[in-house]
Design a protein around this motif. Sequence first.
Motif, PDB file in Angstrom:
ATOM      1  N   LYS A  13      -3.756   4.822  -1.949  1.00  0.00           N
ATOM      2  CA  LYS A  13      -2.952   3.862  -2.727  1.00  0.00           C
ATOM      3  C   LYS A  13      -1.514   3.896  -2.314  1.00  0.00           C
ATOM      4  O   LYS A  13      -0.922   4.848  -2.019  1.00  0.00           O
ATOM      5  CB  LYS A  13      -3.085   4.127  -4.220  1.00  0.00           C
ATOM      6  N   LYS A  58      -7.688   1.303   3.194  1.00  0.00           N
ATOM      7  CA  LYS A  58      -6.727   0.409   2.535  1.00  0.00           C
ATOM      8  C   LYS A  58      -7.410  -0.840   1.981  1.00  0.00           C
ATOM      9  O   LYS A  58      -6.954  -1.442   1.030  1.00  0.00           O
ATOM     10  CB  LYS A  58      -5.625   0.007   3.523  1.00  0.00           C
ATOM     11  N   LYS A  77      -8.824   7.069  -3.237  1.00  0.00           N
ATOM     12  CA  LYS A  77      -7.695   6.878  -4.159  1.00  0.00           C
ATOM     13  C   LYS A  77      -6.388   7.377  -3.572  1.00  0.00           C
ATOM     14  O   LYS A  77      -5.320   6.876  -3.917  1.00  0.00           O
ATOM     15  CB  LYS A  77      -7.969   7.592  -5.481  1.00  0.00           C
ATOM     16  N   ASN A  94      -8.726  -3.015 -14.767  1.00  0.00           N
ATOM     17  CA  ASN A  94      -7.652  -3.569 -13.939  1.00  0.00           C
ATOM     18  C   ASN A  94      -8.036  -4.902 -13.289  1.00  0.00           C
ATOM     19  O   ASN A  94      -7.201  -5.563 -12.687  1.00  0.00           O
ATOM     20  CB  ASN A  94      -7.172  -2.559 -12.887  1.00  0.00           C
ATOM     21  N   PHE A  95      -9.310  -5.337 -13.448  1.00  0.00           N
ATOM     22  CA  PHE A  95      -9.739  -6.637 -12.954  1.00  0.00           C
ATOM     23  C   PHE A  95      -9.857  -7.678 -14.072  1.00  0.00           C
ATOM     24  O   PHE A  95     -10.180  -8.831 -13.819  1.00  0.00           O
ATOM     25  CB  PHE A  95     -11.090  -6.531 -12.227  1.00  0.00           C
ATOM     26  N   SER A 127      -8.708  -0.804  -3.773  1.00  0.00           N
ATOM     27  CA  SER A 127      -8.662  -1.550  -5.041  1.00  0.00           C
ATOM     28  C   SER A 127      -9.997  -1.516  -5.771  1.00  0.00           C
ATOM     29  O   SER A 127     -10.054  -1.792  -6.963  1.00  0.00           O
ATOM     30  CB  SER A 127      -8.224  -2.992  -4.800  1.00  0.00           C
TER      31      SER A 127
END
Length: 195
Positions: free
Chosen positions: A195, A110, A192, A133-134, A114
């Motif tokens: 998520k 977890k 992944k 996504n950053f 990201s």
Amino acid sequence: MKTIKLKKESVQLVKNVLKDIKASPDLGIYKCVQCGMCTSVCPGAKETEYDPRDMIRRVLEDDETVIDDDTIWNCFSCYTCNSVCPSGNNASEINQILRQMSIDKGEGMKKIVSFAAYGDSFMELGVGSIPSNFFDVMVKDIGPEYMDLKINIEDIRADLGLGSYILPEKAIDEVESILDNSGFKDRLKKIKRCK
């Protein structure tokens, strides 16, 4: 300083840390004198609840709850702790091993999900790149200049006399093959799914 008295039956966590493939042969965990030098110079300890000395104490006391402690994720892996340790210990290295133990248990997944996009960039481009996504975070931290740099990177590199940073297709295929055969691709898929 608190003296830690090790009991023969309560050093399994230390043994697991020392037998980990990432553990240096000269890792000085048993020589830790709990002086606190590591914590005094640790940037993570200055900004968060992370305390390398306490982490080491917990490992020496066989306190397996340290593996699930959220604070271990606040280590920057800068190795400053190692540079000042009078016993040759390396809290950063031990921390990385504990994180892997947490990942192996499923809890740490977890914490790293990201960052899966970085793995995607290796698969897609053959090199590490800040994932899209950053971008919003980068613009917030650096300013709009960040997007200007991203958009105009090829022109900037040309002006500096540098070649393209984009690898040839053959090289990308070779990197992807290495990542696939090493198990990286499968591990990325597993991450992944958290998520």
